[in-house]
Design a protein around this motif. Structure first.
Motif, short mmCIF file in Angstrom:
data_model
loop_
_atom_site.label_atom_id
_atom_site.label_comp_id
_atom_site.label_asym_id
_atom_site.label_seq_id
_atom_site.Cartn_x
_atom_site.Cartn_y
_atom_site.Cartn_z
N THR A 183 0.82 -1.22 0.00
CA THR A 183 0.00 0.00 0.00
C THR A 183 0.85 1.26 0.00
N LEU A 199 3.04 -0.31 -4.19
CA LEU A 199 1.85 -0.38 -5.03
C LEU A 199 2.22 -0.33 -6.51
N SER A 229 0.86 -6.53 3.03
CA SER A 229 0.79 -5.28 3.77
C SER A 229 -0.28 -5.46 4.83
N ARG A 276 -2.66 -3.06 5.53
CA ARG A 276 -3.88 -2.58 4.89
C ARG A 276 -4.07 -3.29 3.55
N PRO A 336 -4.88 -3.06 -0.32
CA PRO A 336 -4.90 -2.05 -1.39
C PRO A 336 -6.28 -1.94 -2.02
N ARG A 337 -6.61 -0.76 -2.48
CA ARG A 337 -7.88 -0.56 -3.18
C ARG A 337 -7.94 -1.41 -4.44
N THR A 353 -5.53 -4.47 -6.63
CA THR A 353 -4.34 -5.33 -6.60
C THR A 353 -3.82 -5.64 -8.01
N HIS A 373 -3.13 -10.70 -2.72
CA HIS A 373 -2.77 -9.90 -1.56
C HIS A 373 -3.05 -10.68 -0.28
N ALA A 420 -0.64 5.92 -4.50
CA ALA A 420 -1.01 5.42 -3.18
C ALA A 420 -1.72 6.48 -2.35
#
Length: 363
Positions: A13, A18, A35, A37, A39-40, A42, A47, A179
């Motif tokens: 992230t 990213l 990570s 968090r 990611p919005r 991938t 992930h 990011a």
């Protein structure tokens, strides 16, 4: 080679993590990203949520991924407030532990590991504590000071002795990318600053302080340099500065930034823009509802990046500061020669942020 390649991205992230995840996944290379968090997006990578301070979890992860051939270590721990933490012992020790927690079990299981890329930055030259040499060079400009870079680098050098894998270290200048919620990405921070001014009917006032000459590093370009290093003998066990290839001043690129945000250039109004942004959470939430934005929580959008505005723009300082320029001759002579115009980079990332709904579209 591609079908046998498996890339592990640590810090998925972050700005570089990213970009690297996106690059390798878009190349149809098997990519696993980790990570805390999620990611919005991938981009097709797998992930896995993983806390690198949890040694047992890292060991369990490594046992399941013994087929990793390339590691891109872009994970980073930063403290709230950002700047002060750069010289504090607990920040240094945490970053050192994070790398070891992942690498030690991975080295036991990943028998086909070929390459490790790791990130440093111009803090290696003391850019955060004093003027740096012009240009700073990888082989003679390092500054003796407390920094987690040295602990991580010493660990990698020792672990690689006699091993079949090599490492490469990258020292980008100010990195810009897609990011959000990151420690140091000025695209959402500057974008939010501009959008809030625009909502009040104001042009894009310049908030910065002293003049200085800087360099930028496009996150996608850094990701491509990392991909190059993973397959290049010339990059084995080497340190590289990496930048876009040109230089900039904030005042010089301000018209291009204003144009990308659909704004006019305003006045010079020296202020701590990061401090101001901390007071704008309610105004941002209102703006986000009006424009149907993706992230109505300003803190979640910015992470710690608003602190980085004031640092990079020399807020509160006057006059002319020494330039902060690094040499990228070593990288180019070794075989990676890509460049990008910094004004074009700003246009690219603000357009992406608008398309993704993080910033209002220009009217």
């Amino acid at each position: 080679m591609t079908e046998r390649k498996k890339v592990l991205i640590a810090g998925a992230t972050g700005v570089v993590g990213l970009a690297a995840m996106k690059h390798f996944a878009n190349q149809c290379i098997k990519t696993v990203a980790i990570s805390r968090r999620t990611p919005r997006e991938t981009y097709g990578a797998a992930h896995i949520s993983l806390d690198l301070m949890d040694a047992d979890a890292c060991a369990a992860f490594a046992r399941e991924h013994g087929d990793v051939t390339h590691l891109v270590y872009a994970a980073l721990f930063e403290k709230p407030g950002l700047i002060a933490g750069w010289r504090e012992t607990d920040q240094i020790d945490t970053n050192d532990a994070m790398l070891r927690n992942l690498m030690q079990p991975l080295l036991e299981s990943a028998k086909s590991l070929r390459h490790v890329s790791i990130l440093q930055g111009t803090k290696a030259y003391g850019a955060h504590i004093r003027p740096i040499e012009t240009p700073a060079r990888e082989d003679r400009s390092e500054v003796e000071h407390e920094n987690f870079y040295w602990k991580q680098e010493a660990y990698l050098r020792e672990a690689a002795k006699g091993a079949s894998w090599s490492w490469s270290t990258f020292r980008p200048q100010i990195i810009f990318g897609e990011a959000t919620g990151a420690a140091m990405n000025l695209i959402p921070a500057i974008g939010a600053y501009g959008a809030l001014l625009k909502e009040k009917g104001e042009p894009l006032h310049f908030p910065g302080g002293a003049h200085t000459v800087l360099e930028a590093a496009d996150a996608d370009l850094v990701a491509r340099a990392i991909a190059w290093a993973g397959e290049s003998d010339a990059a084995a066990n080497q340190i590289f500065n990496v930048t876009n290839g040109d230089v900039f001043t904030w005042r010089g690129v301000w018209p291009a930034i204003a144009a990308a945000l659909g704004m006019e250039v305003g006045e010079e109004r020296p202020m701590r823009a990061g401090v101001w942004l901390e007071s704008q959470s309610d105004a941002w939430a209102t703006l986000a509802r009006k424009h149907g934005l993706t992230e109505p929580d300003l803190k979640a959008l910015l992470g710690e990046s608003h602190h980085y505005i004031d640092f990079t723009m020399a807020s509160g300082l006057e006059g002319q500061l020494p330039p902060a320029i690094v040499s990228t001759i070593k990288l180019r002579q070794s075989g990676f020669t890509e460049v990008i115009d910094t004004e074009a980079m700003f246009a690219k990332w603000f357009a992406w942020s608008q398309e993704a709904g993080y910033l209002p579209r220009p009217q």
